[in-house]
Design a protein around this motif. Structure first.
Motif, PDB file in Angstrom:
ATOM      1  N   SER A   4       0.815  -1.217   0.000  1.00  0.00           N
ATOM      2  CA  SER A   4       0.000   0.000   0.000  1.00  0.00           C
ATOM      3  C   SER A   4       0.850   1.268   0.000  1.00  0.00           C
ATOM      4  CB  SER A   4      -0.913   0.003   1.219  1.00  0.00           C
ATOM      5  OG  SER A   4      -1.740  -1.125   1.211  1.00  0.00           O
ATOM      6  N   GLY A   5       1.580   1.432  -1.075  1.00  0.00           N
ATOM      7  CA  GLY A   5       2.423   2.607  -1.235  1.00  0.00           C
ATOM      8  C   GLY A   5       2.949   2.590  -2.655  1.00  0.00           C
ATOM      9  N   THR A   6       3.776   3.567  -3.011  1.00  0.00           N
ATOM     10  CA  THR A   6       4.304   3.575  -4.374  1.00  0.00           C
ATOM     11  C   THR A   6       5.511   2.631  -4.466  1.00  0.00           C
ATOM     12  OG1 THR A   6       5.534   5.600  -3.913  1.00  0.00           O
ATOM     13  CG2 THR A   6       3.357   5.843  -4.873  1.00  0.00           C
ATOM     14  N   ALA A  18       8.029   2.165  -1.724  1.00  0.00           N
ATOM     15  CA  ALA A  18       7.624   1.412  -0.531  1.00  0.00           C
ATOM     16  C   ALA A  18       7.848  -0.079  -0.756  1.00  0.00           C
ATOM     17  CB  ALA A  18       6.166   1.699  -0.193  1.00  0.00           C
ATOM     18  N   GLY A  52       0.505   3.999  -6.559  1.00  0.00           N
ATOM     19  CA  GLY A  52       0.092   3.928  -5.152  1.00  0.00           C
ATOM     20  C   GLY A  52      -0.132   2.547  -4.586  1.00  0.00           C
ATOM     21  N   TYR A  81       4.602  -1.219   8.960  1.00  0.00           N
ATOM     22  CA  TYR A  81       3.697  -1.094   7.812  1.00  0.00           C
ATOM     23  C   TYR A  81       4.020  -2.120   6.734  1.00  0.00           C
ATOM     24  CZ  TYR A  81       0.955   1.600   4.321  1.00  0.00           C
ATOM     25  OH  TYR A  81       0.038   2.027   3.388  1.00  0.00           O
ATOM     26  N   SER A  92       2.426   9.077   1.432  1.00  0.00           N
ATOM     27  CA  SER A  92       1.937   8.212   0.346  1.00  0.00           C
ATOM     28  C   SER A  92       1.667   6.794   0.829  1.00  0.00           C
ATOM     29  CB  SER A  92       2.958   8.189  -0.780  1.00  0.00           C
ATOM     30  OG  SER A  92       3.195   9.481  -1.265  1.00  0.00           O
ATOM     31  N   GLY A  93       0.710   6.672   1.726  1.00  0.00           N
ATOM     32  CA  GLY A  93       0.314   5.378   2.252  1.00  0.00           C
ATOM     33  C   GLY A  93      -0.939   5.587   3.065  1.00  0.00           C
ATOM     34  N   ALA A 117       0.781   4.165   7.742  1.00  0.00           N
ATOM     35  CA  ALA A 117       2.079   4.671   7.279  1.00  0.00           C
ATOM     36  C   ALA A 117       2.372   6.028   7.918  1.00  0.00           C
ATOM     37  CB  ALA A 117       2.101   4.768   5.757  1.00  0.00           C
ATOM     38  N   TYR A 133      11.399   5.599   2.960  1.00  0.00           N
ATOM     39  CA  TYR A 133      10.144   6.054   2.330  1.00  0.00           C
ATOM     40  C   TYR A 133       9.489   7.170   3.134  1.00  0.00           C
ATOM     41  CZ  TYR A 133       5.642   5.308  -0.146  1.00  0.00           C
ATOM     42  OH  TYR A 133       4.502   5.430  -0.899  1.00  0.00           O
TER      43      TYR A 133
END
Lengths: 382, 382
Positions: free
Chosen positions: A79-81, A84, A216, A241, B79-80, B84, B241
């Motif tokens: 759950s990130g770009t 991540a 994302g 995370y 970005s989460g 996050a 991140y």
């Protein structure tokens, strides 16, 4: 209690509804998402434990295995770009003191060095000028010298446009008990990848390039060997995370809540993967290759040269040499503001020397090339 | 080279286009995003360094300051998802050995304990039964005892529905040089918050609750005092991140690339914040309060009781006691599958004892209450 405090309107903005220019994104990413993918994101959310959402997660897992050509059970979207997902590979497998050998031939190799160090790795590097790749001999020698716990290579160096060959690297790694970690951010969906055939243990990618999604929610996979290293850790993963032991309980059969997933992005990712599957992976790879060859010919026809040797050029991202006497930044700005086309600039060793042109996912079409060449001709006065 | 390997279709699925049931999400989150927000996410992406996108980031920063009532320059979206952003607060400010005091009265207090430990904190806790809150005296005594570098409290405990009062806590913290860290995941946008008045140094939230957005881009803010602690660190932040020194160069005036932002989620967040600003923060808070009071009355009218004392109940999330002899899971499943309404179950100490009912953001409307009560009556046979 709080009613006596008055509201401060210093930062209150009265804005008009969102309007953004319609750009053709031919830089290193993001690329334009497929319209069907964007439409799917405009769908009412489900809860992250809804049976309908869990079924969608299963579809994502299956199709990620397909596009990566792997049987790895632990194949999920982070759950990130992409960054991540990159961090997730190192966070889960590096224990303090582990030797991590990293091939650095561009910006993203350097990022791996920085990240691995933060997780306590004893980082060793081999390096090449930006735009070149490592030979199997060079990799073999370095493995023999460093006997690392992990070897990290960038399959598709987004900063240089070079494709690192990976066949047989996995076999070498097994001789030293080394895990092979690979960056496929700019290759997944657009460049042939055979993770299991190549013996790759850890890989990450992003959604907004070869897969044609919005950024994302980022693909991550680990082999059973990598999972064993994680399970044997003496310390907790230093990143809650991205802890794959916890995430595995959500993505696996236990379905234990970990965090609220970015629901609508998962809708988009599911649709993006569905479209790749409908096209067929081989067709998708061939389309990227065919369109990039058209790009290279077209650029050459207006007198421009590529930075990377043809054999190692990526079909997804091309570094184009900026001609002598031309200010690359001014050209990129004109392309953006006068023609609504984004191209990227160079980073690090290539700053000021190249433009980076991506043809990825939905944007890998002849029309993208034609529009860029037409605009370049005008801006460069050709 | 790779052409001799044939493609494995084991995991190839041929799927129909996305279709999901239309649920009313009255659980602990996600909530239904505002239709305007979802529509904005269906907008062609911009590059993450496009001037038009940078302007949108500035709008997000300004409006986040407004909804949080803070002047903190370093106020951004991570970005989460909310987790996050939670991790970002600890990752940036905890150095190995730092004493971190955490108030645990629910699931999210426990999560902070787990996370802080991973960053090397010397974790101390105070605790309360789930559903209760800490008094100022209790906090004061604990500060005196532990003299922590950081005190972490959950403003809105999503697992219990209790609101932790925060007035005067910041003053106490300053006596001990303690940074005050606050979880506002289930309060931002729906519950009065005055970060600067309350002397809060670090806060995080999510997008999919009080703000009425889709999950995946999460508010984060830190005060100048917190930033000083970050700048004085002897070790790098153990999380690339979420490293605010790097992120500050992207969100600040330097505009140095860090990672590709989840562009379309930022579109959604900008729209969600625009809608809150158009409504006005005070109106938005009042709407949440008014609708939750209607919920409480309606639930009581069908014989149900709330778990939390009225004074400390959140306007955004209510824990409803499951009556004796009723299987809460069966009821929740019937609500979901027969009435398309999601409510949450209890966690930890409250597992099997409560339902969690959220009225947040776009869903904080009398119609949501009416629909839930009608369905509950049918399912419970009232």
């Amino acid at each position: 209690m709080t009613s006596t405090i008055s509201i401060n309107d210093n930062h209150l903005l009265k804005l008009a509804p969102l309007e953004v220019p319609n750009r053709l994104l031919l830089g290193p990413g993001p690329s334009n998402a497929h319209p069907t993918v964007l439409q799917a994101m405009n769908t009412t959310p489900l809860g992250h434990l809804d049976p309908a959402f869990l079924a969608l997660m299963d579809e994502i897992q299956s199709l990620l295995r397909y596009v990566w050509q792997t049987e790895n059970p632990h194949t999920i979207a982070v759950s990130g770009t992409g960054t991540a997902a990159m961090e997730a590979t190192l966070a889960n497998t590096v224990e303090p003191g582990d030797v991590v050998l990293i091939g650095v031939a561009g910006y993203f190799g350097n990022r791996l060095v920085d990240m691995a160090g933060r997780y306590g790795a004893d980082v060793r590097t081999i390096s090449k000028p930006w735009g070149q790749v490592f030979s199997l001999d060079e990799i073999s020698t370095a493995l023999e010298t460093h006997k690392p716990a992990i070897l990290a290579l960038v399959h598709a160096e987004t900063s240089t446009g070079a494709r690192q060959p990976l066949a047989e690297v996995g076999e070498l790694c097994r001789k030293y008990g080394t895990l092979l970690l690979v960056d496929t951010v700019t290759s997944l969906g657009g460049v042939p990848i055979f993770l299991d055939e190549w013996g790759v243990d850890l890989a990450y990618s992003c959604s907004q390039k070869g897969l044609g999604c919005s950024p994302g929610a980022s693909p991550f996979t680990m082999s059973t060997r990598a999972m064993e290293k994680l399970q044997k850790r003496e310390t907790k993963v230093a990143n809650w995370y991205l802890d794959m032991l916890l995430l595995g309980k959500y993505w696996g059969s236990e379905r234990i809540y970990h965090h609220t997933a970015p629901i609508n992005l998962y809708y988009g990712l599911r649709e993006a993967l569905r479209l790749v599957a409908a096209e067929g992976l081989a067709n998708c790879w061939q389309r990227h290759q065919k369109n990039v060859e058209y790009l290279w010919e077209s650029l050459e026809s207006i007198g421009l040269k590529m930075h990377v040797e043809k054999e190692y050029r990526l079909p997804t991202l091309t570094t184009v040499c900026i001609p002598e006497g031309v200010d690359g930044k001014v050209v990129a700005r004109q392309l953006l503001l006068e023609h609504n086309i984004e191209v990227g600039g160079g980073l690090g060793e290539l700053a000021g020397k190249v433009w980076r042109v991506g043809l990825m996912g939905f944007n890998s079409r002849p029309e993208s090339v034609d529009r860029l060449i037409e605009a370049l001709k005008q801006v460069l006065g050709k």
